[in-house]
Design an enzyme around this catalytic site. Sequence first.
Site, PDB file in Angstrom:
ATOM      1  N   ASP A   1       0.798   3.936  -3.282  1.00 55.43           N
ATOM      2  CA  ASP A   1       0.395   5.215  -3.113  1.00 55.43           C
ATOM      3  C   ASP A   1       1.357   6.312  -3.970  1.00 55.43           C
ATOM      4  O   ASP A   1       0.701   7.027  -4.421  1.00 55.43           O
ATOM      5  CB  ASP A   1       0.183   5.350  -1.680  1.00 55.43           C
TER       6      ASP A   1
ATOM      7  N   ASP B   1      -6.960   1.032   0.352  1.00 56.38           N
ATOM      8  CA  ASP B   1      -5.840   0.388   0.556  1.00 56.38           C
ATOM      9  C   ASP B   1      -5.424  -0.585  -0.137  1.00 56.38           C
ATOM     10  O   ASP B   1      -4.434  -0.826  -0.862  1.00 56.38           O
ATOM     11  CB  ASP B   1      -5.445   0.055   2.113  1.00 56.38           C
TER      12      ASP B   1
ATOM     13  N   GLU C   1       0.817  -1.315  -0.021  1.00 57.97           N
ATOM     14  CA  GLU C   1      -0.095  -0.085   0.234  1.00 57.97           C
ATOM     15  C   GLU C   1       0.869   1.260   0.030  1.00 57.97           C
ATOM     16  O   GLU C   1       0.599   2.103  -0.874  1.00 57.97           O
ATOM     17  CB  GLU C   1      -0.833  -0.050   1.221  1.00 57.97           C
TER      18      GLU C   1
ATOM     19  N   GLU D   1      -4.448   0.288  -3.980  1.00 57.42           N
ATOM     20  CA  GLU D   1      -3.091   1.032  -3.950  1.00 57.42           C
ATOM     21  C   GLU D   1      -2.112  -0.327  -3.977  1.00 57.42           C
ATOM     22  O   GLU D   1      -1.208  -0.396  -4.577  1.00 57.42           O
ATOM     23  CB  GLU D   1      -2.855   1.841  -2.747  1.00 57.42           C
TER      24      GLU D   1
END
EC number: 3.1.26.3
Length: 224
Positions: free
Chosen positions: A44, A113, A40, A116
């Site tokens: 991101d 989450d 994650e 990502e």
Amino acid sequence: MKINLERLCRRLNYHFNNIAYLKQALTHCSAGSDNYERFEFLGDSILSFVIANELFNRFPLHSEGQLSRLRSFLVKGEMLAEIAREIGLGDYLFLGQGELRSGGFRRTSILADALEAILAAIYLDGGMTAAKQIILMLYSSRLDDPDLNHCLKDAKTQLQEFLQASKFALPEYVLTKIEGDEHAQIFHVTCTIEGVSQVAYGTGPNRRKAEQLAAKAMLEQLQG
């Protein structure tokens, strides 16, 4: 219940060389130590870069501030969760029993989450070119949306422009209540418009935020 990862791959239009990357990207921390938290983190940054680069190329006349607001709008958790729901991501998550019983597969934060994390998995498996291709595919309808730039205007500005175009009076914002301790106050605002029966309310950590939320609520009512 066996999870069909090949079906998810078809929805993503990506074939993993190492399916272990995808499995880890779908594993919530409640389901084991080999979970998606590190993925994650990486995903991101990859998403932020790809979207920033795409916006930079698409909007050569936009200022840094405008580009930043567009990127923030496109990569916020709610948007990620919306995309995750579109591909049915919740059906493929590995969750602990507690999260499963509490409906974690529907939770906005978990879906965001996990999406990502999947982007990181694609990057680790196929490189930046593959990750960029999938990100732009998932975001194509949003990036091509002619109304995308509306997010550059805050709710109060959008409401004012709507009212002026509709020949209505301008809105009035009234602070009706402040509650909570001094370091954690909650502001309550009411939005009314002369000649309009609807009333909208907003609450936030400061008056400005409460007014913005009240304006957003009013605009949604008026636009039906």
